[in-house]
Design a protein around this motif. Structure first.
Motif, PDB file in Angstrom:
ATOM      1  N   THR A  91     -11.628 -15.227 -29.630  1.00 13.47           N
ATOM      2  CA  THR A  91     -10.643 -14.337 -29.358  1.00 13.47           C
ATOM      3  C   THR A  91     -10.970 -13.781 -27.811  1.00 13.47           C
ATOM      4  N   LEU A  92     -12.058 -13.266 -27.751  1.00 16.20           N
ATOM      5  CA  LEU A  92     -12.442 -12.860 -26.330  1.00 16.20           C
ATOM      6  C   LEU A  92     -12.268 -13.865 -25.220  1.00 16.20           C
ATOM      7  N   LYS A 134      -7.211 -16.426 -19.261  1.00 18.69           N
ATOM      8  CA  LYS A 134      -5.780 -16.180 -18.728  1.00 18.69           C
ATOM      9  C   LYS A 134      -6.164 -15.075 -17.458  1.00 18.69           C
ATOM     10  N   GLU A 135      -7.008 -14.539 -17.613  1.00 17.93           N
ATOM     11  CA  GLU A 135      -7.382 -13.534 -16.328  1.00 17.93           C
ATOM     12  C   GLU A 135      -8.213 -14.189 -15.061  1.00 17.93           C
ATOM     13  N   LYS A 154     -10.171 -16.694 -25.365  1.00 16.08           N
ATOM     14  CA  LYS A 154      -8.983 -16.815 -25.052  1.00 16.08           C
ATOM     15  C   LYS A 154      -8.287 -15.953 -24.105  1.00 16.08           C
ATOM     16  N   LYS A 155      -8.665 -14.388 -24.232  1.00 19.43           N
ATOM     17  CA  LYS A 155      -8.019 -13.444 -23.445  1.00 19.43           C
ATOM     18  C   LYS A 155      -8.550 -13.601 -22.177  1.00 19.43           C
ATOM     19  N   THR A 188      -8.512 -17.297 -32.625  1.00 20.86           N
ATOM     20  CA  THR A 188      -8.428 -16.626 -31.113  1.00 20.86           C
ATOM     21  C   THR A 188      -7.262 -15.269 -31.343  1.00 20.86           C
ATOM     22  N   ASP A 189      -7.069 -14.890 -32.605  1.00 18.44           N
ATOM     23  CA  ASP A 189      -6.418 -13.472 -32.435  1.00 18.44           C
ATOM     24  C   ASP A 189      -6.848 -12.432 -33.320  1.00 18.44           C
TER      25      ASP A 189
END
Length: 786
Positions: free
Chosen positions: A124-125, A131-132, A127-128, A266-267
């Motif tokens: 999850t982390l 994107k940054e 994946k987030k 990933t959620d």
């Protein structure tokens, strides 16, 4: 002109797969214990990896993902998920709980969520963050699962290959190079191959190679089955065996289900923030104090390395530390905690919880009085400090030309040995590489011995004890042992010592009073305590330790002091009588053992008595005796029993020493020195047995250390009184032996007087009529004395 835009710095985020790292560290360091007998290997490995990550990646943020004990959604859909795993060892459970203290000390947030695994939190982390912009993610793990999260060079996985130091950093291309498929295909691979560690079944009958081939050809499981449903003949045309096609058709549900189990979520609902960098909120004092509690002394120094001058328990700038006071305090702390060899300033401050050295020293004095070891400090250790300081400063002359000649000779010999080894092996290889050597011996040459098995790393060991068992199997082994001995002599001594010699031609070491838990001294940079003596090639090094012109080296050595002390402390009548009669102690013991007059004792019988005489003092059991005597178990047991029957006083003393240590946790020398054994109450049998063996010998070896230290002080006082300090210089102290550099015109005088001083350290009323004798030798060099 518009100002040039400054590119924002890349934020580095490290996410720790906590359980995977802790598990790997636990199995890499299973015997790592504290003095209290508590397993700490997993915590040490975790801490070492955190330091390694900080040093290598310099992360801005660190997060620790944790598994929780409750079932996850995978267990809900598949009751047998991870069911094949063994129950977790109690020692590991305790360390998993304790690991949270390490994360808290480093200001590393712990992220977890019931119903999900740590991998899902990590997924999850990552994946987030992927994107940054301007963010780089490094996942520190210990298994293959997290490789599916790798994304280009933005999300990487830093994983342990073997142990806790052999690591590799995977980006997308590294994964492809290593496995033959992309990171996103890892769940597909596991869907086909399965994963026995998680009890993921996969497709029964499909192995690693076939799974890889299928993934390379068809990309995903879904695409594979899409082709099978439309035209299964295409797989046959592509070279897939009909048997494999049938297996795939039969186990489609298992393949897709296994992929689902292997896919990281990933959620996961998880809270975190990037407002505070980990280092901004960390308390270095807390980190170091935790390592003091865990007894990780080597890691305590790394705290200063990482955090610099931020640590308040470093020497404060306003405190000008008196080196003499620091030395005295160090020895005082060591007397209170015998396992803490050569403690430093930080150890002293942390232990006493004082703010400066003066207060800490006063505290240590009070504690020594309370612990009843103050007399050892004031009468033995403190008076010795200037003597040891002077000995370190004196150094000893080194004949570098002789070492150069020996070096040339040994390098030539090594080349000859290497040539022989390569001929036996049929190829050249790196003999210093355990892996290459193991491949040659055990794969190519197929050497083996009865009972041979692989080590914890999964490969065969090439340690000396293993090679010794192969000596009769093939002549290459004897040559390898010769090579190792020469290589060690060259690298450790012969080729190293000359570069350490001062402008005056003298080699100096630092002698450490608080060098060992027994009370013995140590030395470092270089270590003089282990100059070889067992082989002729090693003994030649001692020939390079010489006296300056116009002087001789004169050595004084307590004769069989530990056996004499054993007789005194145990009050064993037979052992005392042997020494009173001035007999050869080993022949005397053999006489009792075999029931024959001493003059009939053979060389073999004397050697057997010698083995058990020294072995018993170090807690040798029947198994070790059998190995050393090279006899069967029954004969070793009979010999062992006979020894203790004949020398019952010694047997009772050794047993009572062990029982005292069990009850009190320490042993005491004749002079009151204590050695603590926290491991003697350990729940782990092997650690408890080890502590018991050490406890048996501690009062004897500790009393010997006391004697030699008292003798050194008395000899120094004598030399001052006789105005001989310029003519007689103390240069070495090696356990029972003291070596001086003496002017030629003074040699006879010291040979006559120093033995008296050494032999009279122990008062007559204490000796029980056991004579304390000193051997004396003199010569131009340490290796050639008469």
């Amino acid at each position: 002109m518009a100002p040039k835009k400054i590119k924002p710095e890349t934020k580095k985020i490290v996410i720790l797969d906590s359980h995977a790292i802790i598990h790997r560290a636990y199995h890499a360091l299973p015997d790592f214990m504290s003095s209290k007998g508590e397993a700490t290997g997993a915590l040490y490995g975790l801490s070492t990896m955190i330091f390694g990550i900080i040093k290598e990646f310099k992360p801005d943020y660190i997060f620790a993902a944790f598994d929780l004990p409750k079932p996850t959604y995978r267990h809900t859909v598949y009751a047998d998920y991870k069911s094949g795993r063994k129950a977790i060892d109690e020692n590991l459970i305790a360390q998993i709980k304790k690991s949270r203290d390490i994360f808290h000390a480093f200001n590393i947030p712990i992220l977890e969520n019931e119903g999900f695994e740590a991998d899902d939190v990590i997924g999850t982390l990552s994946k987030k963050f992927e994107k940054e912009k301007d963010v780089e993610v490094i996942i520190a793990s210990g298994d293959m699962d997290t490789l599916q999260l790798v994304k280009g060079k933005k999300v990487k996985v830093f994983t342990l290959k073997k142990g806790i130091k052999d690591t590799i950093l995977y980006d997308e291309q590294t994964v492809i190079d290593r496995y033959g498929f992309a990171p996103y295909q890892v769940p597909d691979y596991k869907g086909l191959r399965g994963d026995s560690s998680d009890n993921i079944i996969g497709v029964k009958g499909i192995g690693e190679k076939t799974a890889t081939d299928l993934i390379q050809k068809y990309q995903t499981i879904e695409n594979l089955y899409k082709i099978i449903s439309k035209n299964e003949k295409q797989l046959i045309d592509d070279g897939i065996k009909p048997r494999i096609v049938e297996l795939l058709k039969e186990h489609e549900e298992e393949a897709k289900f296994s992929k689902m189990l292997a896919t990281i979520q990933t959620d996961v609902p998880v809270d975190f923030d990037l407002n505070t960098k980990w280092k901004d909120g960390v308390d270095p004092d807390r980190v170091r104090n935790l390592f003091v509690q865990l007894e990780f002394r080597s890691l305590q120094n790394k705290v200063a390395e990482i955090f610099g001058g931020n640590i308040s328990i470093e020497v404060p700038a306003e405190e000008k530390v008196d080196p003499n006071l620091l030395c005295e305090a160090s020895i005082a702390l060591w007397l209170l905690r015998s396992s803490m060899n050569n403690p430093g300033y930080q150890d002293i401050i942390t232990f006493t919880k004082k703010k400066n050295l003066k207060d800490a020293y006063e505290c240590l004095l009070e504690m020594m009085e309370k612990e009843d070891v103050l007399k050892v400090y004031t009468e033995i250790e403190k008076p010795l400090i200037p003597v040891v300081t002077e000995m370190s400063a004196n150094g000893i002359m080194l004949d570098t030309d002789l070492l150069a000649d020996i070096s040339k000779e040994y390098h030539t010999e090594i080349d000859k040995i290497s040539k022989k080894i390569f001929e036996y092996a049929g190829e050249e290889f790196n003999m210093n590489s355990p892996k290459q050597l193991a491949d040659i011996l055990f794969k190519k040459m197929n050497l083996s011995y009865k009972g041979m098995r692989k080590g914890k790393s999964g490969s065969f060991s090439t340690k000396e004890e293993v090679l010794q068992k192969l000596l009769e199997v093939h002549p290459i082994v004897e040559e390898l042992l010769k090579y190792r001995e020469l290589a060690k002599l060259l690298s450790t001594y012969i080729d190293t010592f000359p570069s350490m010699v001062g402008m005056d031609g003298r080699l100096r070491t630092t002698f450490i009073q608080a060098g060992a838990a027994t009370g013995r001294m140590a030395s470092q940079e270089p270590n003089f305590q282990n100059i070889p003596v067992k082989t002729e090639q090693g003994r030649r090094i001692r020939n390079a330790f010489i006296a300056k012109d116009g002087c001789k080296l004169v050595a004084f050595d307590y004769s069989q002091i530990e056996l004499r002390l054993a007789a005194i402390l145990s009050e064993d009548e037979k052992l005392i009588q042997i020494f009173k009669n001035g007999e050869d102690v080993h022949a005397g013991v053999a006489s009792y053992m075999f029931g024959i007059p001493q003059e009939q004792v053979t060389k073999e019988q004397r050697n057997r008595a010698k083995v058990i005489n020294f072995g018993i003092l170090y807690g040798m059991g029947v198994s070790a005796l059998q190995k050393n005597l090279k006899v069967d178990r029954k004969e070793a047991q009979e010999f062992y029993n006979t020894y203790f029957e004949k020398f019952s006083g010694l047997a009772e003393y050794l047993e009572s020493t062990k029982e005292f240590a069990k009850e009190h946790g320490y042993t005491v020398t004749m002079y009151g020195r204590k050695r603590h054994f926290d491991g003697i109450k350990s729940k782990l049998p092997f650690l408890r047995a080890q502590a018991e063996r050490m406890a048996i010998n501690a009062p004897i070896q500790g009393t010997q250390a006391d004697l030699i230290k008292i003798a050194m002080v008395r000899i120094d006082d004598f030399l001052k009184k006789e105005n001989l300090k310029d003519k007689v210089k103390l240069v070495l102290q090696i356990h029972d032996e003291i070596i001086f550099e003496v002017d030629d015109d003074t040699v006879n005088f010291v040979e006559k007087n120093i033995p008296k001083i050494m032999e009279e350290v122990l008062d007559d009323d204490v000796r029980k009529d056991v004579p304390i004798l000193t051997d004396c030798e003199a010569g131009e060099s340490w290796g050639k004395m008469k």
